[in-house]
Design an enzyme around this catalytic site. Structure first.
Site, PDB file in Angstrom:
ATOM      1  N   THR A  32      -6.688  -5.429  -6.482  1.00 42.76           N
ATOM      2  CA  THR A  32      -5.702  -5.939  -7.425  1.00 42.76           C
ATOM      3  C   THR A  32      -6.309  -7.015  -8.314  1.00 42.76           C
ATOM      4  O   THR A  32      -6.905  -7.979  -7.821  1.00 42.76           O
ATOM      5  CB  THR A  32      -4.492  -6.523  -6.683  1.00 42.76           C
ATOM      6  N   ALA A  46      -9.820  -8.944   1.028  1.00 43.76           N
ATOM      7  CA  ALA A  46      -9.291  -9.588   2.226  1.00 43.76           C
ATOM      8  C   ALA A  46     -10.002  -9.096   3.482  1.00 43.76           C
ATOM      9  O   ALA A  46     -10.871  -8.210   3.430  1.00 43.76           O
ATOM     10  CB  ALA A  46      -7.786  -9.330   2.325  1.00 43.76           C
ATOM     11  N   HIS A  83      -7.790   4.051  -0.613  1.00 48.51           N
ATOM     12  CA  HIS A  83      -7.739   3.454   0.720  1.00 48.51           C
ATOM     13  C   HIS A  83      -8.890   4.030   1.540  1.00 48.51           C
ATOM     14  O   HIS A  83      -8.810   5.164   2.020  1.00 48.51           O
ATOM     15  CB  HIS A  83      -6.403   3.747   1.389  1.00 48.51           C
ATOM     16  N   THR A 127     -17.294  17.587  -4.170  1.00 52.68           N
ATOM     17  CA  THR A 127     -17.041  18.784  -3.379  1.00 52.68           C
ATOM     18  C   THR A 127     -18.053  18.850  -2.245  1.00 52.68           C
ATOM     19  O   THR A 127     -19.256  18.689  -2.461  1.00 52.68           O
ATOM     20  CB  THR A 127     -17.154  20.049  -4.248  1.00 52.68           C
ATOM     21  N   PHE A 157      -5.588   7.424  -7.888  1.00 49.85           N
ATOM     22  CA  PHE A 157      -6.770   7.629  -8.709  1.00 49.85           C
ATOM     23  C   PHE A 157      -7.176   9.103  -8.640  1.00 49.85           C
ATOM     24  O   PHE A 157      -6.548   9.906  -7.922  1.00 49.85           O
ATOM     25  CB  PHE A 157      -7.919   6.739  -8.214  1.00 49.85           C
ATOM     26  N   SER A 203      -4.211  -2.276 -10.667  1.00 50.51           N
ATOM     27  CA  SER A 203      -5.091  -1.752  -9.623  1.00 50.51           C
ATOM     28  C   SER A 203      -6.331  -1.128 -10.259  1.00 50.51           C
ATOM     29  O   SER A 203      -6.213  -0.327 -11.185  1.00 50.51           O
ATOM     30  CB  SER A 203      -4.365  -0.698  -8.788  1.00 50.51           C
ATOM     31  N   CYS A 218      -9.326   0.249  -3.647  1.00 45.27           N
ATOM     32  CA  CYS A 218      -8.270  -0.171  -4.569  1.00 45.27           C
ATOM     33  C   CYS A 218      -8.083  -1.679  -4.455  1.00 45.27           C
ATOM     34  O   CYS A 218      -7.679  -2.190  -3.406  1.00 45.27           O
ATOM     35  CB  CYS A 218      -6.965   0.553  -4.242  1.00 45.27           C
TER      36      CYS A 218
END
Length: 208
Positions: A51, A69, A107, A157, A2, A42, A49
């Protein structure tokens, strides 16, 4: 992958814990064209991220289902999501797309906490906001002034970085187009550090 450039704000309309502390099924309403959402695609939701397991349209509103999960619930703010939670959404990067932010994996590394918020008018008298955050100490070493950081999926930033605290300045457009306007002191935020900073730190570690 991404870029941290948010393209929509979704809202959780259905929240189903399928196993206590292990798996949650979420249905998220959005403005994406449903025909472009494939099963298995995704989508970053507040920087996580996830699914797509199915999608559809209900009364003209696109929706998609995802599962969170146990590891996602442990590592991210997803453990506190519920019906009505608004989420920053970004579709996965395609070859040829503009890289407007920075490379984001989706992640989440940990959870940062808002320490203070300072609302400031800019030269056009629109609202800007400066946020001071506290990062987990083991992640603070990857955050540097003028470097990049991803907060709730948004590429930002770093303004200042001292010890385990850092600050970001949010422009009016970002406040309008994301959920960052909802941040308050005490809010918990998904944090992904810059991949380049992580790799640089690992290389330095291996050379010592």
């Amino acid at each position: 992958m991404f870029t941290g450039i948010i393209t929509d704000i979704g809202e959780i309309t259905t929240f189903t814990p399928t196993a206590p502390g292990q798996l949650h099924r979420l249905r998220i309403a959005c403005h994406f064209d449903q025909t472009t959402i494939a099963d298995g695609a995704s989508i970053a939701c507040n920087g996580v991220c996830l699914t797509v397991v199915q999608s559809g349209v209900d009364q003209g509103q696109t929706w998609f289902d995802v599962d969170t999960a146990a590891e996602t619930l442990r590592m991210t703010t997803a453990k506190g999501w519920g019906k009505g939670t608004r989420l920053n959404l970004e579709r996965a990067l395609k070859i040829g797309d503009e890289l407007g932010g920075h490379i984001v994996a989706g992640h989440v590394d940990g959870i940062a906490t808002i320490v203070a918020r300072d609302d400031l008018p800019d030269i056009t008298r629109l609202e800007m906001a400066k946020f001071e955050l506290r990062a987990p100490r083991d992640l603070a070493k990857f955050i540097a002034a003028k470097g990049s950081v991803t907060l709730d999926g948004v590429s930002l930033t770093v303004n200042t970085a001292v010890d385990d605290r850092f600050s970001v300045l949010i422009i009016p457009h970002t406040l309008k187009m994301t959920t960052l306007s909802d941040w308050r002191a005490g809010s918990e935020i998904n944090l992904e550090v810059d991949l380049m900073a992580r790799y640089a730190a690992r290389l330095t570690e291996m050379r010592t």
